[in-house]
Design an enzyme around this catalytic site. Sequence first.
Site, short mmCIF file in Angstrom:
data_model
loop_
_atom_site.label_atom_id
_atom_site.label_comp_id
_atom_site.label_asym_id
_atom_site.label_seq_id
_atom_site.Cartn_x
_atom_site.Cartn_y
_atom_site.Cartn_z
N GLU A 91 171.48 -9.31 -27.38
CA GLU A 91 172.92 -9.56 -27.45
C GLU A 91 173.20 -11.06 -27.30
OE1 GLU A 91 177.03 -8.26 -25.13
OE2 GLU A 91 175.10 -7.57 -24.38
N HIS A 92 172.47 -11.70 -26.39
CA HIS A 92 172.61 -13.13 -26.16
C HIS A 92 171.24 -13.79 -26.31
CE1 HIS A 92 176.59 -12.39 -24.52
NE2 HIS A 92 176.05 -11.47 -23.75
#
Length: 109
Positions: A91-92
């Site tokens: 996600e990051h």
Amino acid sequence: EVLVICDETANAKVVAADLIAQAEHDVVARAILLSTDASMIETVDKEVAQQIEALPEPNRSTALEALKQSFAVQCESVEQMIKISDDVAPEHLEIQTKDSQGVGSKCAN
């Protein structure tokens, strides 16, 4: 989930803080560290341990639980780190390398 790609030029305190920032978010969060430098992994691990102790509750307990499913991988090359990152598709994604722009341009996910 956060995945950090770093080499020997990264700032271990910043890497550790970024991993913890994700881990303290949720007990099911994963913080993944990929590095070509074994000593960087060791230094980041020590920094994480020190910084976790400074967290207030319930952040400390949440981060400690999340870190149980978090991990670091020593990679042989930047290309291997990119491949793992693309496979995980976090996600990051953070890139803390000498050529972060170049590494980032090669990441597909």
